[in-house]
Motif scaffolding. Structure first.
Motif, PDB file in Angstrom:
ATOM      1  N   LEU A   1       0.836  -1.206   0.000  1.00 28.65           N
ATOM      2  CA  LEU A   1       0.000   0.000   0.000  1.00 28.65           C
ATOM      3  C   LEU A   1       0.867   1.250   0.000  1.00 28.65           C
ATOM      4  O   LEU A   1       0.595   2.205  -0.734  1.00 28.65           O
ATOM      5  CB  LEU A   1      -0.926  -0.006   1.214  1.00 28.65           C
ATOM      6  CG  LEU A   1      -1.837   1.218   1.368  1.00 28.65           C
ATOM      7  CD1 LEU A   1      -2.763   1.359   0.175  1.00 28.65           C
ATOM      8  CD2 LEU A   1      -2.629   1.129   2.651  1.00 28.65           C
ATOM      9  N   TYR A   2       1.942   1.260   0.808  1.00 29.78           N
ATOM     10  CA  TYR A   2       2.859   2.402   0.812  1.00 29.78           C
ATOM     11  C   TYR A   2       3.475   2.598  -0.568  1.00 29.78           C
ATOM     12  O   TYR A   2       3.662   3.729  -1.030  1.00 29.78           O
ATOM     13  CB  TYR A   2       3.968   2.196   1.839  1.00 29.78           C
ATOM     14  CG  TYR A   2       3.505   2.103   3.262  1.00 29.78           C
ATOM     15  CD1 TYR A   2       2.371   2.784   3.703  1.00 29.78           C
ATOM     16  CD2 TYR A   2       4.186   1.329   4.193  1.00 29.78           C
ATOM     17  CE1 TYR A   2       1.944   2.692   5.007  1.00 29.78           C
ATOM     18  CE2 TYR A   2       3.769   1.230   5.514  1.00 29.78           C
ATOM     19  CZ  TYR A   2       2.646   1.911   5.908  1.00 29.78           C
ATOM     20  OH  TYR A   2       2.219   1.813   7.205  1.00 29.78           O
TER      21      TYR A   2
ATOM     22  N   LEU B   1       0.830   4.220  -2.721  1.00 29.16           N
ATOM     23  CA  LEU B   1       0.458   5.562  -2.291  1.00 29.16           C
ATOM     24  C   LEU B   1       1.570   6.571  -2.539  1.00 29.16           C
ATOM     25  O   LEU B   1       1.332   7.666  -3.048  1.00 29.16           O
ATOM     26  CB  LEU B   1       0.115   5.553  -0.800  1.00 29.16           C
ATOM     27  CG  LEU B   1      -1.290   5.111  -0.398  1.00 29.16           C
ATOM     28  CD1 LEU B   1      -1.383   5.000   1.114  1.00 29.16           C
ATOM     29  CD2 LEU B   1      -2.343   6.065  -0.919  1.00 29.16           C
TER      30      LEU B   1
ATOM     31  N   ASP C   1       4.819   8.228   6.678  1.00 25.37           N
ATOM     32  CA  ASP C   1       4.009   9.433   6.521  1.00 25.37           C
ATOM     33  C   ASP C   1       4.847  10.692   6.715  1.00 25.37           C
ATOM     34  O   ASP C   1       4.717  11.665   5.956  1.00 25.37           O
ATOM     35  CB  ASP C   1       2.847   9.428   7.522  1.00 25.37           C
ATOM     36  CG  ASP C   1       1.759   8.439   7.140  1.00 25.37           C
ATOM     37  OD1 ASP C   1       1.795   7.960   5.995  1.00 25.37           O
ATOM     38  OD2 ASP C   1       0.900   8.139   7.985  1.00 25.37           O
TER      39      ASP C   1
ATOM     40  N   GLU D   1      -6.687  12.534   2.246  1.00 28.23           N
ATOM     41  CA  GLU D   1      -5.643  11.518   2.139  1.00 28.23           C
ATOM     42  C   GLU D   1      -6.195  10.134   2.459  1.00 28.23           C
ATOM     43  O   GLU D   1      -5.806   9.139   1.832  1.00 28.23           O
ATOM     44  CB  GLU D   1      -4.486  11.866   3.073  1.00 28.23           C
ATOM     45  CG  GLU D   1      -3.744  13.135   2.655  1.00 28.23           C
ATOM     46  CD  GLU D   1      -2.628  13.500   3.609  1.00 28.23           C
ATOM     47  OE1 GLU D   1      -2.423  12.742   4.575  1.00 28.23           O
ATOM     48  OE2 GLU D   1      -1.964  14.521   3.388  1.00 28.23           O
ATOM     49  N   LYS D   2      -7.101  10.061   3.415  1.00 30.34           N
ATOM     50  CA  LYS D   2      -7.726   8.782   3.752  1.00 30.34           C
ATOM     51  C   LYS D   2      -8.578   8.274   2.587  1.00 30.34           C
ATOM     52  O   LYS D   2      -8.587   7.073   2.284  1.00 30.34           O
ATOM     53  CB  LYS D   2      -8.593   8.946   5.008  1.00 30.34           C
ATOM     54  CG  LYS D   2      -9.183   7.641   5.529  1.00 30.34           C
ATOM     55  CD  LYS D   2      -8.108   6.703   6.011  1.00 30.34           C
ATOM     56  CE  LYS D   2      -8.715   5.439   6.622  1.00 30.34           C
ATOM     57  NZ  LYS D   2      -7.669   4.478   7.050  1.00 30.34           N
TER      58      LYS D   2
ATOM     59  N   GLU E   1      -6.224   6.945   0.029  1.00 27.37           N
ATOM     60  CA  GLU E   1      -5.683   5.672   0.507  1.00 27.37           C
ATOM     61  C   GLU E   1      -6.682   4.535   0.287  1.00 27.37           C
ATOM     62  O   GLU E   1      -6.309   3.440  -0.157  1.00 27.37           O
ATOM     63  CB  GLU E   1      -5.334   5.778   1.989  1.00 27.37           C
ATOM     64  CG  GLU E   1      -4.762   4.497   2.576  1.00 27.37           C
ATOM     65  CD  GLU E   1      -4.356   4.657   4.034  1.00 27.37           C
ATOM     66  OE1 GLU E   1      -4.377   3.651   4.753  1.00 27.37           O
ATOM     67  OE2 GLU E   1      -4.022   5.789   4.430  1.00 27.37           O
TER      68      GLU E   1
ATOM     69  N   LYS F   1      -6.189   1.294  -2.106  1.00 21.28           N
ATOM     70  CA  LYS F   1      -6.200  -0.017  -1.465  1.00 21.28           C
ATOM     71  C   LYS F   1      -7.356  -0.890  -1.909  1.00 21.28           C
ATOM     72  O   LYS F   1      -7.217  -2.109  -2.008  1.00 21.28           O
ATOM     73  CB  LYS F   1      -6.265   0.179   0.057  1.00 21.28           C
ATOM     74  CG  LYS F   1      -6.001  -1.076   0.873  1.00 21.28           C
ATOM     75  CD  LYS F   1      -5.933  -0.732   2.351  1.00 21.28           C
ATOM     76  CE  LYS F   1      -5.608  -1.968   3.187  1.00 21.28           C
ATOM     77  NZ  LYS F   1      -5.535  -1.645   4.636  1.00 21.28           N
TER      78      LYS F   1
END
Length: 470
Positions: free
Chosen positions: A232-233, A236, A269, A345-346, A349, A353
């Motif tokens: 995921l990182y 993102l 982050d 940002e959420k 994300e 995802k």
């Protein structure tokens, strides 16, 4: 889907397998939580397969022709329904080739997740939310929400096992081999597949693990959860294997001998917020010829040019392919005079995802909402609705997203002209196709004047030149 899938033929044989019976509560979970996700056709397929299972846990050998007749589906519809059940984890399909009978299938029906596991699983919960909407999702949650009683003022006086039944260690030793055989009998040699959003094409996990071990670090026992997080990182932030290795080294707890996942998240982050330098991610390339990076970019540009895209469109497409979504969001917000929020940002994300949309398409979506629609911020319900619509339409490339938006804009213009014609002539114009609600909502699109269009083009040009502080 795996590459060895073939279209179902009516004369092919199949059996249905269920390892353990389904409980009434599981059937309720299937009806209320899974059916909205997979749809009526796939749910009917599941129930029909389940009805063929006998008390032994296995059905008789059947022809697909019988299944097609019962469900009134064609082979392709049956294949699509089967894929929906497989994708959500309710069905595993096995096949073998027989010299005389041809392909023989076994359909194993899997038990649904328990209510608690379902709502704790972000993939399942978000998928249900996207299908039914927030209001119905909340109603379903309330239906299954457990009612825990506060017992702080009470004292637990329950008897212990040892007090009531006793325990003889010598019997455990003598009966140990037999008990172990029984325990192994419940170990499925082909366990149910875990739903995952991992994309292994962008991050070399084997190389990353080798580098972690090279520095004497150990991965945690629950390595799959860490793997999901690291992938995921990568999607993102565009974090590669060596960068992630540095983050892991700083988040490793030498007291517990494990990677502290909370610390890892904070480090990643913080690093993203402090370092705005953009890093090129993967783009569509010509792998059949040995080309330099410059030649690959030229090949990409010329390919898009031949497909009829303007130079402005091509710059938007290439730009969307070279910047991770969160950096792209920050660049757009800065260009439009705004600033990003934690909630935005959420949202991004969750899109990365769970939506299945490539980063480049997510970036086009960001541009559409913030620049074209001129929305001040990204709103969850609005963005998720668009993303869900694009995913269903299989819009998995930035050029397809731009083409779709232009087609939608043309449809809107025709619709407005139709309303004007109806008003002037007092005639009713019947639309052939109902467009999604978000086409005109929340901001209705209006035909731009020549001056406004030129101003928008200049803003886009300026954004593309200054994107991401590059």
């Amino acid at each position: 889907m795996t590459n060895n899938r073939k279209e179902i033929q009516p004369k092919q044989i199949f059996n249905v397998l269920v390892n353990t019976p389904f409980s009434d509560q599981e059937k309720e979970i299937l009806t209320f939580l899974y059916q909205p996700i997979v749809g009526a056709g796939a749910f009917s397929l599941f129930l029909t397969l389940l009805s063929e299972v006998r008390y032994s846990g296995m059905s008789e050998s059947l022809f697909h022709r019988e299944l097609i007749m019962l469900l009134d589906m064609g082979s392709r519809q049956l294949e699509e329904a089967r894929a929906k059940l497989e994708g959500i984890g309710l069905l595993d399909t096995f096949v073998k080739e027989d010299g005389e009978l041809g392909s023989i299938y076994v359909y194993r029906l899997n038990h649904p997740e328990a209510v608690e596991s379902f709502f704790k699983d972000e993939i399942l919960a978000l998928t249900l939310l996207n299908q039914v909407g927030e209001k119905k999702f909340n109603q379903l949650f309330e239906r299954f929400q457990p009612n825990y009683m506060e017992l702080d003022e009470y004292q637990n006086i329950s008897a212990d096992y040892q007090e009531v039944y006793g325990f003889r260690e010598e019997q455990l030793i003598t009966e140990g081999p037999h008990l172990n055989e029984i325990k192994q009998a419940f170990d499925d040699p082909e366990p149910k597949r875990k739903i995952s959003a991992v994309d292994s094409t962008l991050f070399d996990w084997a190389f990353f693990v080798s580098q972690v071990e090279r520095f004497g670090l150990k991965l945690p026992k629950k390595v799959d959860e860490l793997k999901e997080e690291i992938y995921l990182y990568n999607r993102l932030y565009g974090t590669d294997e060596l960068e992630m290795l540095e983050f892991v080294k700083f988040s490793f707890d030498y007291h517990t001998n494990e990677i502290n996942r909370k610390a890892l998240r904070q480090i990643v982050d913080r690093s993203y917020r402090e370092n705005r330098q953009q890093k090129t991610s993967q783009v569509r390339r010509n792998e059949e010829a040995v080309l330099t990076e410059e030649e690959q970019r030229s090949y990409r540009f010329n390919s898009l040019k031949m497909e009829g895209f303007s130079e402005a469109d091509i710059r938007s497409i290439i730009d969307s392919e070279t910047i991770p979504p969160l950096k792209y969001l920050a660049a757009v917000q800065k260009q439009t005079g705004g600033f990003g929020t934690g909630q935005e940002e959420k949202i991004i994300e969750n899109l990365v995802k769970r939506s299945g949309l490539p980063n480049s398409v997510i970036n086009i979506l960001i541009s559409y909402v913030l620049i074209i629609q001129k929305q001040p911020t990204l709103t969850g319900s609005y963005v998720y609705t668009i993303a869900n619509d694009w995913a269903k339409k299989e819009i998995f490339s930035p050029e397809k997203a731009i083409t779709y938006l232009k087609t939608k804009q043309a449809d809107n213009q025709k619709k407005r002209q139709g309303r004007e014609y109806s008003s002037n002539k007092r005639q009713q114009v019947v639309r052939k196709e109902k467009l999604p609600d978000w086409v005109d909502n929340p901001v209705p699109e209006e035909k731009l004047s020549t001056e406004a269009q030129e101003k928008l083009d200049r803003e886009m040009e300026e954004f593309l030149r200054r994107r991401g502080e590059r």
